[in-house]
Design a protein around this motif. Structure first.
Motif, PDB file in Angstrom:
ATOM      1  N   THR A  95       0.836  -1.198   0.000  1.00 17.18           N
ATOM      2  CA  THR A  95       0.000   0.000   0.000  1.00 17.18           C
ATOM      3  C   THR A  95       0.871   1.249   0.000  1.00 17.18           C
ATOM      4  OG1 THR A  95      -0.138   0.220   2.423  1.00 17.18           O
ATOM      5  CG2 THR A  95      -1.785  -1.194   1.344  1.00 17.18           C
ATOM      6  N   LEU A  96       0.285   2.335  -0.469  1.00 18.56           N
ATOM      7  CA  LEU A  96       0.893   3.663  -0.404  1.00 18.56           C
ATOM      8  C   LEU A  96      -0.117   4.603   0.224  1.00 18.56           C
ATOM      9  CD1 LEU A  96       2.318   3.891  -4.043  1.00 18.56           C
ATOM     10  CD2 LEU A  96       3.656   3.449  -1.977  1.00 18.56           C
ATOM     11  N   GLU A  97       0.340   5.422   1.175  1.00 14.92           N
ATOM     12  CA  GLU A  97      -0.533   6.444   1.763  1.00 14.92           C
ATOM     13  C   GLU A  97       0.134   7.800   1.610  1.00 14.92           C
ATOM     14  OE1 GLU A  97      -2.962   6.330   5.726  1.00 14.92           O
ATOM     15  OE2 GLU A  97      -1.145   7.502   6.109  1.00 14.92           O
ATOM     16  N   VAL A 150     -10.986   1.744   3.951  1.00 18.43           N
ATOM     17  CA  VAL A 150      -9.934   1.114   3.161  1.00 18.43           C
ATOM     18  C   VAL A 150     -10.012  -0.402   3.315  1.00 18.43           C
ATOM     19  CG1 VAL A 150      -7.445   0.890   2.830  1.00 18.43           C
ATOM     20  CG2 VAL A 150      -8.433   3.121   3.398  1.00 18.43           C
ATOM     21  N   ILE A 151     -10.057  -1.095   2.181  1.00 18.09           N
ATOM     22  CA  ILE A 151      -9.996  -2.553   2.164  1.00 18.09           C
ATOM     23  C   ILE A 151      -8.574  -2.934   1.766  1.00 18.09           C
ATOM     24  CG2 ILE A 151     -10.926  -4.663   1.127  1.00 18.09           C
ATOM     25  CD1 ILE A 151     -13.501  -3.065   0.573  1.00 18.09           C
ATOM     26  N   PRO A 152      -7.763  -3.450   2.691  1.00 16.46           N
ATOM     27  CA  PRO A 152      -6.329  -3.624   2.421  1.00 16.46           C
ATOM     28  C   PRO A 152      -5.977  -4.825   1.556  1.00 16.46           C
ATOM     29  CG  PRO A 152      -6.854  -4.346   4.652  1.00 16.46           C
ATOM     30  CD  PRO A 152      -8.123  -3.765   4.091  1.00 16.46           C
ATOM     31  N   GLU A 153      -6.898  -5.783   1.374  1.00 21.46           N
ATOM     32  CA  GLU A 153      -6.560  -6.958   0.598  1.00 21.46           C
ATOM     33  C   GLU A 153      -6.361  -6.581  -0.871  1.00 21.46           C
ATOM     34  OE1 GLU A 153      -9.100  -6.788   2.653  1.00 21.46           O
ATOM     35  OE2 GLU A 153      -8.395  -8.096   4.282  1.00 21.46           O
ATOM     36  N   PRO A 154      -5.283  -7.054  -1.500  1.00 20.97           N
ATOM     37  CA  PRO A 154      -5.031  -6.721  -2.908  1.00 20.97           C
ATOM     38  C   PRO A 154      -6.024  -7.394  -3.835  1.00 20.97           C
ATOM     39  CG  PRO A 154      -3.443  -8.348  -2.156  1.00 20.97           C
ATOM     40  CD  PRO A 154      -4.231  -7.927  -0.941  1.00 20.97           C
ATOM     41  N   GLY A 155      -6.301  -6.723  -4.959  1.00 18.39           N
ATOM     42  CA  GLY A 155      -7.204  -7.273  -5.968  1.00 18.39           C
ATOM     43  C   GLY A 155      -6.509  -7.364  -7.306  1.00 18.39           C
ATOM     44  N   GLU A 156      -7.306  -7.311  -8.376  1.00 16.00           N
ATOM     45  CA  GLU A 156      -6.760  -7.440  -9.720  1.00 16.00           C
ATOM     46  C   GLU A 156      -6.154  -6.139 -10.225  1.00 16.00           C
ATOM     47  OE1 GLU A 156      -9.844  -8.922 -12.202  1.00 16.00           O
ATOM     48  OE2 GLU A 156      -9.926 -10.883 -11.214  1.00 16.00           O
ATOM     49  N   VAL A 157      -6.644  -4.991  -9.722  1.00 16.93           N
ATOM     50  CA  VAL A 157      -6.145  -3.682 -10.147  1.00 16.93           C
ATOM     51  C   VAL A 157      -5.905  -2.830  -8.900  1.00 16.93           C
ATOM     52  CG1 VAL A 157      -7.341  -3.753 -12.364  1.00 16.93           C
ATOM     53  CG2 VAL A 157      -8.480  -2.753 -10.377  1.00 16.93           C
ATOM     54  N   PRO A 158      -5.116  -1.760  -9.020  1.00 20.03           N
ATOM     55  CA  PRO A 158      -4.952  -0.857  -7.875  1.00 20.03           C
ATOM     56  C   PRO A 158      -6.290  -0.238  -7.474  1.00 20.03           C
ATOM     57  CG  PRO A 158      -3.330  -0.397  -9.594  1.00 20.03           C
ATOM     58  CD  PRO A 158      -4.326  -1.332 -10.191  1.00 20.03           C
ATOM     59  N   ARG A 159      -6.459   0.013  -6.155  1.00 22.76           N
ATOM     60  CA  ARG A 159      -7.659   0.684  -5.660  1.00 22.76           C
ATOM     61  C   ARG A 159      -7.244   1.944  -4.903  1.00 22.76           C
ATOM     62  NH1 ARG A 159      -8.714  -4.440  -3.760  1.00 22.76           N
ATOM     63  NH2 ARG A 159      -8.579  -3.686  -1.611  1.00 22.76           N
ATOM     64  N   ALA A 160      -8.061   2.986  -5.032  1.00 20.66           N
ATOM     65  CA  ALA A 160      -7.751   4.277  -4.417  1.00 20.66           C
ATOM     66  C   ALA A 160      -8.841   4.669  -3.434  1.00 20.66           C
ATOM     67  CB  ALA A 160      -7.602   5.352  -5.485  1.00 20.66           C
ATOM     68  N   VAL A 181      -4.154   0.809  -2.619  1.00 20.99           N
ATOM     69  CA  VAL A 181      -3.873  -0.606  -2.382  1.00 20.99           C
ATOM     70  C   VAL A 181      -3.429  -1.195  -3.712  1.00 20.99           C
ATOM     71  CG1 VAL A 181      -4.819  -2.824  -1.654  1.00 20.99           C
ATOM     72  CG2 VAL A 181      -5.577  -0.711  -0.530  1.00 20.99           C
ATOM     73  N   LEU A 182      -2.186  -1.650  -3.763  1.00 15.97           N
ATOM     74  CA  LEU A 182      -1.655  -2.165  -5.014  1.00 15.97           C
ATOM     75  C   LEU A 182      -2.203  -3.559  -5.305  1.00 15.97           C
ATOM     76  CD1 LEU A 182       0.354   0.186  -4.226  1.00 15.97           C
ATOM     77  CD2 LEU A 182       1.973  -0.987  -5.714  1.00 15.97           C
ATOM     78  N   PRO A 183      -2.234  -3.956  -6.578  1.00 12.59           N
ATOM     79  CA  PRO A 183      -2.821  -5.252  -6.934  1.00 12.59           C
ATOM     80  C   PRO A 183      -1.911  -6.415  -6.568  1.00 12.59           C
ATOM     81  CG  PRO A 183      -1.909  -4.213  -8.875  1.00 12.59           C
ATOM     82  CD  PRO A 183      -1.776  -3.214  -7.758  1.00 12.59           C
ATOM     83  N   ARG A 184      -2.458  -7.605  -6.718  1.00 15.28           N
ATOM     84  CA  ARG A 184      -1.661  -8.811  -6.502  1.00 15.28           C
ATOM     85  C   ARG A 184      -0.481  -8.843  -7.463  1.00 15.28           C
ATOM     86  NH1 ARG A 184      -7.055 -10.894  -5.855  1.00 15.28           N
ATOM     87  NH2 ARG A 184      -7.134 -11.243  -8.122  1.00 15.28           N
ATOM     88  N   ALA A 185       0.574  -9.539  -7.053  1.00 15.37           N
ATOM     89  CA  ALA A 185       1.771  -9.627  -7.884  1.00 15.37           C
ATOM     90  C   ALA A 185       1.421 -10.170  -9.265  1.00 15.37           C
ATOM     91  CB  ALA A 185       2.802 -10.534  -7.213  1.00 15.37           C
ATOM     92  N   GLY A 186       1.946  -9.518 -10.282  1.00 18.82           N
ATOM     93  CA  GLY A 186       1.709  -9.964 -11.639  1.00 18.82           C
ATOM     94  C   GLY A 186       0.457  -9.410 -12.275  1.00 18.82           C
ATOM     95  N   GLU A 187      -0.332  -8.643 -11.523  1.00 18.86           N
ATOM     96  CA  GLU A 187      -1.558  -8.073 -12.067  1.00 18.86           C
ATOM     97  C   GLU A 187      -1.464  -6.547 -12.027  1.00 18.86           C
ATOM     98  OE1 GLU A 187      -5.283  -9.926 -11.153  1.00 18.86           O
ATOM     99  OE2 GLU A 187      -4.297 -11.456  -9.957  1.00 18.86           O
ATOM    100  N   GLY A 188      -2.342  -5.879 -12.734  1.00 17.73           N
ATOM    101  CA  GLY A 188      -2.323  -4.424 -12.772  1.00 17.73           C
ATOM    102  C   GLY A 188      -3.314  -3.905 -13.782  1.00 17.73           C
TER     103      GLY A 188
END
Length: 243
Positions: A95-97, A150-160, A181-188
């Motif tokens: 994550t980035l804040e 904020v939902i911290p679990e990563p998904g398929e794309v970044p969430r803001a 919240v950045l996506p899972r590794a390998g996704e974006g």
């Protein structure tokens, strides 16, 4: 004229190089820290392309946490109004804040971060839209705080997610905050944003219309209100009512 353009281009290139090298990173680093370093180099390039100073101070850098800032002097010890906290794992940035107290700078800073984490699937104009909307909301009602969940679990794309904290530290300073919240590794891909706040629509019943319809909004202003229930407790038909 051509000489001036050449000199301007050289100066821009020098700024890009110096911006990327301004932060002193640890010599021994995890994969997550290396990913953050590469991300920040791209962020700084985009900031300078849009007339902003780069991130140039690293206040903390641990395997699970890093705190950066934009300061007058490089590698300063104290933040100066723009802070970026990254949470890391051994292999990735999670994550980035972004926290900004110079509120007019928030849209460009936030847009650059959104572009960087999306692999530039967004143009600068597209990335500016939501941060500018939140800044306008703050300017309309500077004393009203708000915060997305904020939902911290990563998904398929970044969430803001966005938040506003007026006088957060009881020092008269107000903060606009963007959490990514950045996506899972390998996704974006393009950033999924929370809904931009809109002014609440106030429905007024037309003549002859029953105002007691589902979803009817009654404007009570900005004060604090309590509902008062006049039904006795226990209920009148209760066996213990007389007691």
């Amino acid at each position: 004229m051509r000489l001036r353009r050449t000199l301007a281009l050289l100066m821009a290139l020098l700024l890009l190089v110096s911006g990327a090298q301004a932060i002193t990173w640890p010599r021994e680093s995890t994969e997550g820290q290396r990913e953050l370093q590469a991300l920040m180099e791209r962020v700084n390039q985009l900031l300078q392309e849009n007339g902003e100073r780069p991130f140039n101070s690293l206040f903390e850098c641990w395997p699970t946490l890093a705190v950066l800032g934009i300061t007058e002097a490089e590698n300063a010890d104290v933040p100066e109004g723009v802070e970026l906290t990254a949470t890391l794992s051994a292999g990735r940035v999670e994550t980035l804040e972004l926290r900004v107290s110079e509120l007019l700078r928030f849209p460009v800073l936030a847009a650059v971060l959104l572009r960087a984490v999306s692999g530039e699937a967004l143009s600068q104009k597209e990335a500016l839209r939501d941060p500018q909307s939140y800044l306008k909301r703050v300017q309309r009602k500077p004393d009203n705080s708000f915060a997305d969940t904020v939902i911290p679990e990563p998904g398929e794309v970044p969430r803001a997610y966005y938040a506003y904290a007026p006088n957060r530290y009881q020092d008269g300073v107000n903060w606009l905050i963007l959490t990514i919240v950045l996506p899972r590794a390998g996704e974006g891909g393009s950033v999924q944003v929370t809904p931009v706040p809109q002014e609440t629509a106030k429905h007024r019943p037309a003549e002859g219309e029953d105002p007691d319809w589902e979803g009817y909004y009654q404007d009570l202003g900005d004060g604090t209100y309590f509902e008062i229930f006049t039904t006795p407790t226990p209920e009148p038909d209760s066996a213990v009512y007389d007691y």
